[in-house]
Design a protein around this motif. Structure first.
Motif, PDB file in Angstrom:
ATOM      1  N   THR A   1       5.749  75.741  38.970  1.00 27.75           N
ATOM      2  CA  THR A   1       7.059  75.294  39.436  1.00 27.75           C
ATOM      3  C   THR A   1       8.092  76.388  39.193  1.00 27.75           C
ATOM      4  O   THR A   1       8.174  76.939  38.097  1.00 27.75           O
ATOM      5  CB  THR A   1       7.460  74.016  38.687  1.00 27.75           C
ATOM      6  OG1 THR A   1       6.401  73.083  38.820  1.00 27.75           O
ATOM      7  CG2 THR A   1       8.719  73.431  39.269  1.00 27.75           C
ATOM      8  N   ILE A   2       8.874  76.694  40.228  1.00 26.58           N
ATOM      9  CA  ILE A   2       9.893  77.733  40.109  1.00 26.58           C
ATOM     10  C   ILE A   2      11.154  77.107  39.506  1.00 26.58           C
ATOM     11  O   ILE A   2      11.750  76.215  40.094  1.00 26.58           O
ATOM     12  CB  ILE A   2      10.226  78.322  41.494  1.00 26.58           C
ATOM     13  CG1 ILE A   2       8.963  78.790  42.209  1.00 26.58           C
ATOM     14  CG2 ILE A   2      11.239  79.439  41.378  1.00 26.58           C
ATOM     15  CD1 ILE A   2       8.257  79.945  41.584  1.00 26.58           C
ATOM     16  N   PRO A   3      11.576  77.566  38.321  1.00 25.60           N
ATOM     17  CA  PRO A   3      12.808  77.014  37.743  1.00 25.60           C
ATOM     18  C   PRO A   3      14.050  77.582  38.419  1.00 25.60           C
ATOM     19  O   PRO A   3      13.952  78.536  39.195  1.00 25.60           O
ATOM     20  CB  PRO A   3      12.732  77.466  36.280  1.00 25.60           C
ATOM     21  CG  PRO A   3      11.876  78.672  36.281  1.00 25.60           C
ATOM     22  CD  PRO A   3      10.952  78.576  37.456  1.00 25.60           C
ATOM     23  N   LEU A   4      15.206  77.014  38.107  1.00 28.94           N
ATOM     24  CA  LEU A   4      16.446  77.387  38.795  1.00 28.94           C
ATOM     25  C   LEU A   4      16.770  78.867  38.660  1.00 28.94           C
ATOM     26  O   LEU A   4      17.123  79.522  39.633  1.00 28.94           O
ATOM     27  CB  LEU A   4      17.603  76.535  38.262  1.00 28.94           C
ATOM     28  CG  LEU A   4      18.965  76.873  38.862  1.00 28.94           C
ATOM     29  CD1 LEU A   4      19.007  76.501  40.327  1.00 28.94           C
ATOM     30  CD2 LEU A   4      20.075  76.169  38.118  1.00 28.94           C
ATOM     31  N   ASP A   5      16.633  79.414  37.424  1.00 30.48           N
ATOM     32  CA  ASP A   5      17.061  80.818  37.248  1.00 30.48           C
ATOM     33  C   ASP A   5      16.228  81.754  38.114  1.00 30.48           C
ATOM     34  O   ASP A   5      16.751  82.681  38.726  1.00 30.48           O
ATOM     35  CB  ASP A   5      17.030  81.226  35.771  1.00 30.48           C
ATOM     36  CG  ASP A   5      15.687  80.947  35.125  1.00 30.48           C
ATOM     37  OD1 ASP A   5      14.903  80.195  35.715  1.00 30.48           O
ATOM     38  OD2 ASP A   5      15.430  81.493  34.037  1.00 30.48           O
ATOM     39  N   GLU A   6      14.912  81.463  38.192  1.00 35.51           N
ATOM     40  CA  GLU A   6      14.074  82.326  39.021  1.00 35.51           C
ATOM     41  C   GLU A   6      14.399  82.134  40.499  1.00 35.51           C
ATOM     42  O   GLU A   6      14.418  83.097  41.273  1.00 35.51           O
ATOM     43  CB  GLU A   6      12.595  82.017  38.761  1.00 35.51           C
ATOM     44  CG  GLU A   6      11.689  83.048  39.394  1.00 35.51           C
ATOM     45  CD  GLU A   6      10.222  82.747  39.158  1.00 35.51           C
ATOM     46  OE1 GLU A   6       9.908  82.023  38.193  1.00 35.51           O
ATOM     47  OE2 GLU A   6       9.405  83.254  39.940  1.00 35.51           O
ATOM     48  N   TYR A   7      14.696  80.899  40.864  1.00 33.73           N
ATOM     49  CA  TYR A   7      15.046  80.621  42.261  1.00 33.73           C
ATOM     50  C   TYR A   7      16.308  81.375  42.655  1.00 33.73           C
ATOM     51  O   TYR A   7      16.384  81.997  43.709  1.00 33.73           O
ATOM     52  CB  TYR A   7      15.231  79.115  42.449  1.00 33.73           C
ATOM     53  CG  TYR A   7      15.549  78.710  43.861  1.00 33.73           C
ATOM     54  CD1 TYR A   7      14.570  78.690  44.838  1.00 33.73           C
ATOM     55  CD2 TYR A   7      16.850  78.353  44.223  1.00 33.73           C
ATOM     56  CE1 TYR A   7      14.859  78.328  46.138  1.00 33.73           C
ATOM     57  CE2 TYR A   7      17.152  77.997  45.520  1.00 33.73           C
ATOM     58  CZ  TYR A   7      16.155  77.974  46.467  1.00 33.73           C
ATOM     59  OH  TYR A   7      16.441  77.618  47.761  1.00 33.73           O
ATOM     60  N   THR A   8      17.315  81.348  41.779  1.00 36.79           N
ATOM     61  CA  THR A   8      18.572  82.039  42.076  1.00 36.79           C
ATOM     62  C   THR A   8      18.350  83.541  42.107  1.00 36.79           C
ATOM     63  O   THR A   8      18.894  84.247  42.956  1.00 36.79           O
ATOM     64  CB  THR A   8      19.626  81.705  40.997  1.00 36.79           C
ATOM     65  OG1 THR A   8      19.423  80.361  40.590  1.00 36.79           O
ATOM     66  CG2 THR A   8      21.014  81.849  41.520  1.00 36.79           C
TER      67      THR A   8
ATOM     68  N   MET B   1       7.548  70.105  46.814  1.00 36.93           N
ATOM     69  CA  MET B   1       8.185  69.410  45.692  1.00 36.93           C
ATOM     70  C   MET B   1       7.571  69.829  44.371  1.00 36.93           C
ATOM     71  O   MET B   1       8.242  69.896  43.356  1.00 36.93           O
ATOM     72  CB  MET B   1       8.063  67.903  45.885  1.00 36.93           C
ATOM     73  CG  MET B   1       8.863  67.428  47.076  1.00 36.93           C
ATOM     74  SD  MET B   1       8.936  65.656  47.197  1.00 36.93           S
ATOM     75  CE  MET B   1       7.345  65.257  47.857  1.00 36.93           C
ATOM     76  N   ASP B   2       6.276  70.118  44.394  1.00 35.18           N
ATOM     77  CA  ASP B   2       5.583  70.518  43.173  1.00 35.18           C
ATOM     78  C   ASP B   2       6.064  71.872  42.676  1.00 35.18           C
ATOM     79  O   ASP B   2       6.298  72.051  41.485  1.00 35.18           O
ATOM     80  CB  ASP B   2       4.080  70.629  43.461  1.00 35.18           C
ATOM     81  CG  ASP B   2       3.277  69.584  42.737  1.00 35.18           C
ATOM     82  OD1 ASP B   2       3.846  68.961  41.827  1.00 35.18           O
ATOM     83  OD2 ASP B   2       2.099  69.394  43.077  1.00 35.18           O
ATOM     84  N   PHE B   3       6.187  72.828  43.598  1.00 37.44           N
ATOM     85  CA  PHE B   3       6.322  74.210  43.152  1.00 37.44           C
ATOM     86  C   PHE B   3       7.681  74.835  43.450  1.00 37.44           C
ATOM     87  O   PHE B   3       8.080  75.751  42.762  1.00 37.44           O
ATOM     88  CB  PHE B   3       5.205  75.060  43.764  1.00 37.44           C
ATOM     89  CG  PHE B   3       3.836  74.528  43.417  1.00 37.44           C
ATOM     90  CD1 PHE B   3       3.414  74.522  42.102  1.00 37.44           C
ATOM     91  CD2 PHE B   3       3.007  74.016  44.389  1.00 37.44           C
ATOM     92  CE1 PHE B   3       2.174  74.014  41.767  1.00 37.44           C
ATOM     93  CE2 PHE B   3       1.763  73.511  44.060  1.00 37.44           C
ATOM     94  CZ  PHE B   3       1.339  73.506  42.746  1.00 37.44           C
ATOM     95  N   ASP B   4       8.364  74.402  44.485  1.00 40.53           N
ATOM     96  CA  ASP B   4       9.668  75.019  44.770  1.00 40.53           C
ATOM     97  C   ASP B   4      10.714  73.948  45.076  1.00 40.53           C
ATOM     98  O   ASP B   4      11.267  73.907  46.173  1.00 40.53           O
ATOM     99  CB  ASP B   4       9.531  76.010  45.944  1.00 40.53           C
ATOM    100  CG  ASP B   4      10.629  77.054  45.924  1.00 40.53           C
ATOM    101  OD1 ASP B   4      11.491  76.979  45.027  1.00 40.53           O
ATOM    102  OD2 ASP B   4      10.634  77.930  46.794  1.00 40.53           O
ATOM    103  N   PRO B   5      11.013  73.085  44.102  1.00 43.80           N
ATOM    104  CA  PRO B   5      11.911  71.958  44.408  1.00 43.80           C
ATOM    105  C   PRO B   5      13.324  72.396  44.789  1.00 43.80           C
ATOM    106  O   PRO B   5      13.990  71.703  45.562  1.00 43.80           O
ATOM    107  CB  PRO B   5      11.924  71.157  43.104  1.00 43.80           C
ATOM    108  CG  PRO B   5      11.498  72.098  42.048  1.00 43.80           C
ATOM    109  CD  PRO B   5      10.565  73.068  42.712  1.00 43.80           C
ATOM    110  N   HIS B   6      13.762  73.556  44.299  1.00 44.77           N
ATOM    111  CA  HIS B   6      15.147  73.944  44.583  1.00 44.77           C
ATOM    112  C   HIS B   6      15.363  74.333  46.039  1.00 44.77           C
ATOM    113  O   HIS B   6      16.479  74.258  46.545  1.00 44.77           O
ATOM    114  CB  HIS B   6      15.577  75.084  43.656  1.00 44.77           C
ATOM    115  CG  HIS B   6      15.886  74.601  42.280  1.00 44.77           C
ATOM    116  ND1 HIS B   6      17.033  73.917  41.976  1.00 44.77           N
ATOM    117  CD2 HIS B   6      15.176  74.662  41.140  1.00 44.77           C
ATOM    118  CE1 HIS B   6      17.029  73.585  40.698  1.00 44.77           C
ATOM    119  NE2 HIS B   6      15.909  74.013  40.159  1.00 44.77           N
ATOM    120  N   LEU B   7      14.279  74.759  46.717  1.00 45.84           N
ATOM    121  CA  LEU B   7      14.410  75.077  48.135  1.00 45.84           C
ATOM    122  C   LEU B   7      14.877  73.834  48.891  1.00 45.84           C
ATOM    123  O   LEU B   7      15.773  73.882  49.732  1.00 45.84           O
ATOM    124  CB  LEU B   7      13.054  75.556  48.668  1.00 45.84           C
ATOM    125  CG  LEU B   7      13.046  76.045  50.105  1.00 45.84           C
ATOM    126  CD1 LEU B   7      13.858  77.322  50.232  1.00 45.84           C
ATOM    127  CD2 LEU B   7      11.626  76.293  50.583  1.00 45.84           C
TER     128      LEU B   7
END
Lengths: 180, 470
Positions: B30-37, B115-121
Motif C-alpha cells: 500500500t502506498i502511503p500519503l507521503d510516498e504518493y505526494t 483500493m488495496d495498493f494505491d488508495p490515494h489515487l
C-alpha cells in the motif's frame, strides 16, 4: 434469496436485561457515525455491523434496541437486516468459513476445497459445528478471482487454496489461531 | 498472435503498483500519503483548485470522453452535466458523490487492486470530482466482503484528513479556489455494504446508503436530479475516479492518445487505459493495465500479460467482462477489448473488462448452471420476471447438467431468458439483462453441447402407422 420470510406472529423472543447495544457501542456510533449522515437511518448499516461485530450475530432484542436508537420501527430494521447476507439473525460459529463458489473459483476446483472443509469439520454447507467454533458457508464472488480458489475465515482472505491447505487453516483456527 | 502494439508506454493507473509489465504480486504494498505526494500525487488536485474553475474541470473531462469504468461505459463528463445548475452564488445546495466500490460482479477484481495498493489515487479523483460538481460529501460504498480494503481506505482517508486534503477547512488546507476565492470543503466517508450484489446497481446502492434494503429505484427521476436522501447525486466507479488525476494533470489530449477510436461511424470512442483482470485457465491470472482495444488473444498469450493458456490447452471461450456481459465463443479469441465489443461479438458489452478464460476441457453447461445459480441467489426479489425467471433458469440448467433435460427445455430456457430484463421492459434494473445475456450467449454459442446433454422431447417408437406401412 432475501425475499423469503417466515411467519412472525407466533415468534418467541428471547430477552435479557443487559442491552446488546452497549453504552460503548452507542457512544462510538454517536461520535463517529451518526454525524456522517443527513438522516439517522443512513447509519443503520454501520450500526448493524458494529453490533454484530461485538456479539457475532444480531438477536431480535438487538434489532429493537437499534430501532429505538435510530428512531425507526423494529420492522424497518428487520426489513433491512434480513435483506443482507452478511447479517446473521441466528447464532453462528466463532469462525465463519466462507468458500467462494462463483465462476472463476469453480474453474479452479472450489468444490474440492468445500469438500475438504466438510470432511474436516464433519458438517454440511450452512451448518455450525456442535462446539460452536465453525460455521461453513459457500458465498458468491469474493473478488479475488486471480488467486482462485479463495475463502474468507472471518475477515481474513486466504488465496490459492488447496484441500490440504484449507484443512491446515482449520487446524490452526481450532488451535486458537486468531482470525479477525 | 495478432499484430498489436500498445500505445501507452508507461502505466497510468498502476504507475505505483507493480503489475504491468508483469511483476510478482508479492512486490505490491500500500502506498502511503507521503510516498504518493512525493511521486506526483495531489498535483492535479492543486492544479484544478488553484488554476481551474469547476466548469473548466468538467469541460476537460467531457473533452476526454472518459467513459465510466463500472460497466455501462456512460461518458463521465456528460453525467456530471446532468446535475442541476448551481445558483448565483456558485453553490448548488446539498449534493452527494457516491463512489461505487461494490465490486460484486463475479470475475471482476480490478477496483480491489486500486483500493488495496494505491488508495490515494482514488481519493484524489474523489476530491477532483467533488470540486468539479460542487459536492460537499462523498461516500465510498465498499462491499462488505472487502474487509481489508475498507481498513486500508479508512487509514488513507485519515491520512488525507490529517494532511488537510479533506475536512471543514477546505480542499488542500483551505486553498483559495480560482472561481470564488474561497475554499471548497469536502467530507469523505467509507460506508460498508453487507453482501448484496444488487447494491452495485446505482439506485440500489443509494437505497443501501440510506439504510434500506438495496432495491433499485424506478427511473426517472435520475440520481443526478434526485438521488441520495433526495439530493442531486453523482455515482462513479472507483476506476473512473482514479483516471481523473491523469486527465486533469496531463490534459485530455494525453488521455486521448491512449486507447482506440470506435470502428463504427459516430459511435463514442474508447480512449484511455483500462484495468483488465484475467482469471480462469491461464498461466498468470491477474490484473493488468492495457490500452482499450487490446485483442483478447494478446492479453492471454503475451508474455507481458497472462503468458498463454494453462498446460498448453486450447481456448474454448471467455466471459467478456463480468458474467452479466455474456460469453465470447471459441472463434472470438481475437475480440478487441473496447466499448465496441458488444456490437461486434454478440455480447452485452465490455462490462468491467475482466475476462474469465475457459480451456478446452471446460463444461459449458456447468458454467451456465453456475451463472444461473449466481443470478438466482442475487436477484433482489423486487420484480417478478427476474425473481421467478432466475429460479426457473437455474432449475433448467441443473436439470440439463444432470442429464434429465429435454430438447424443449432449451427453447424454454431461451424464452424465459429473452423475456426478462430492463431491455424487454419487464424489470426495474439491469440484473435480469445480465442473466438473460449470459444464459443466451452460452446457449447460442455452445448449442451442440447443450443438445448433447438433453434427451429428445419426443421419443421415436418403432411402430408403423398409416398407408405407408408394410
Amino acid at each position: 434469496m432475501p425475499w423469503i420470510t417466515k411467519p412472525s406472529g407466533t415468534m418467541k423472543v428471547a430477552r435479557r436485561n443487559e442491552p446488546y447495544l452497549t453504552p460503548e457501542i452507542r457512544a462510538g456510533l454517536e461520535r463517529d457515525i451518526l454525524p456522517r449522515y443527513e438522516k439517522k437511518q443512513g447509519a443503520l448499516l454501520p450500526t448493524l455491523h458494529a453490533v454484530q461485530h461485538r456479539w457475532g450475530w444480531l438477536p431480535w432484542q438487538a434489532l429493537e434496541e437499534i430501532a429505538a436508537f435510530l428512531g425507526l420501527s423494529p420492522a424497518e430494521v428487520w426489513d433491512t437486516a434480513s435483506f443482507y447476507e452478511e447479517y446473521w439473525l441466528q447464532p453462528k460459529g466463532s469462525t465463519l468459513i466462507a468458500v467462494c463458489r462463483s465462476i472463476a473459483c469453480e474453474c479452479r476446483d472450489h468444490t474440492k476445497v468445500t469438500e475438504a472443509c466438510k470432511a474436516r469439520l464433519g458438517i454440511d454447507v450452512g451448518d455450525t459445528t456442535d462446539d460452536g467454533k465453525f460455521t461453513l458457508v459457500e458465498v458468491e464472488c469474493l473478488g479475488s478471482c486471480d488467486t482462485a480458489p479463495v475463502a474468507l475465515f472471518n475477515h481474513t482472505l486466504h488465496e490459492n487454496l488447496t484441500p490440504e491447505g484449507v484443512s491446515k487453516l482449520i487446524d490452526g483456527a481450532a488451535a486458537g489461531e486468531h482470525h479477525h | 498472435m495478432p499484430n498489436w502494439t500498445p500505445k501507452t508506454t508507461s502505466p497510468v493507473l498502476t504507475q505505483r503498483i507493480p503489475c504491468w509489465p508483469f511483476a510478482d504480486p508479492k512486490g505490491r504494498r500500500t502506498i502511503p500519503l507521503d510516498e504518493y505526494t512525493r511521486t506526483g500525487g495531489y498535483t492535479a488536485l492543486r492544479k484544478a483548485v488553484e488554476t481551474l474553475t469547476p466548469e473548466q474541470v468538467t469541460e476537460e473531462v467531457k473533452k476526454s470522453v472518459l467513459r465510466g469504468r463500472g460497466g455501462a461505459g456512460f461518458p463521465t463528463g456528460l453525467k456530471w452535466t446532468f446535475l442541476p445548475k448551481p445558483d448565483a452564488d456558485g453553490e448548488g445546495g446539498v449534493r452527494y458523490l457516491a463512489v461505487n466500490a461494490d465490486e460484486s460482479e463475479p470475475a471482476t477484481f480490478k477496483d480491489r487492486l486500486l483500493m488495496d495498493f494505491d488508495p490515494h489515487l482514488m481519493l484524489e479523483g474523489i476530491a477532483l470530482c467533488c470540486y468539479a460538481c460542487r459536492i460537499q460529501t462523498a461516500y465510498i460504498y465498499i462491499r462488505g466482503e472487502y474487509h481489508h480494503q475498507a481498513m486500508v481506505l479508512e487509514k488513507a482517508i485519515r491520512e488525507a484528513y490529517a494532511a488537510g486534503i479533506f475536512g471543514t477547512q477546505g480542499l488542500l488546507n483551505g486553498a483559495r479556489t480560482r472561481n470564488r476565492d474561497r475554499a471548497w470543503a469536502v467530507e469523505c466517508h467509507v460506508h460498508r455494504g453487507a453482501g448484496a450484489y444488487i447494491c452495485g446497481e446505482e439506485t440500489g446502492l443509494l437505497e443501501s446508503l440510506e439504510g434500506k434494503r438495496g432495491w433499485p429505484r424506478n427511473k426517472p427521476p435520475f440520481p443526478a436530479i434526485k438521488g441520495l436522501f433526495g439530493r442531486p447525486t453523482i455515482i462513479n466507479n472507483v476506476e473512473t475516479l482514479a483516471h481523473l488525476p491523469f486527465i486533469i494533470g496531463q490534459g485530455a489530449d494525453a488521455f486521448m492518445q491512449q486507447g482506440c477510436e470506435s470502428t463504427f461511424k459516430g459511435a463514442p470512442p474508447s480512449y484511455g487505459t483500462k484495468l483488465m483482470g484475467v482469471s480462469g485457465h491461464v498461466n498468470r491470472p491477474g490484473c493488468y493495465e492495457c490500452d482499450l482495444g487490446i485483442p483478447l488473444k494478446v492479453l492471454i498469450e503475451s508474455k507481458d500479460y497472462c503468458n498463454g493458456m494453462r498446460n498448453g490447452k486450447r481456448f474454448k471461450g471467455a466471459i467478456a467482462g463480468g458474467i452479466s456481459m455474456g460469453v465470447l465463443g471459441p472463434d472470438q479469441m481475437d475480440a478487441e477489448m473496447d466499448f465496441d465489443i458488444g456490437r461486434k461479438y454478440n455480447v452485452l458489452g465490455l462490462g468491467t473488462a475482466c475476462p474469465t478464460v475457459f480451456d478446452q476441457d471446460t463444461d459449458m453447461v456447468a458454467v451456465a448452471r453456475n451463472i444461473a445459480r449466481f443470478f438466482k441467489h442475487e436477484s433482489c426479489g423486487q420484480c417478478t420476471p427476474c425473481r421467478e425467471g432466475s429460479g426457473w433458469l437455474y432449475q433448467l440448467m441443473t436439470r440439463i447438467e444432470d442429464g434429465q433435460g429435454r430438447t424443449k427445455d432449451l427453447d424454454l430456457a431461451l424464452e424465459i431468458a429473452t423475456s426478462m430484463g430492463a431491455m424487454p421492459g419487464t424489470t426495474i434494473c439491469g440484473l435480469a439483462d445480465g442473466n438473460n445475456w449470459a444464459i443466451r450467449t452460452i446457449m447460442n454459442k455452445y448449442r451442440d453441447e447443450f443438445e448433447a446433454r438433453v434427451k429428445p422431447t419426443f421419443v421415436p417408437v418403432k411402430l408403423s402407422v398409416g398407408a405407408g406401412a408394410r
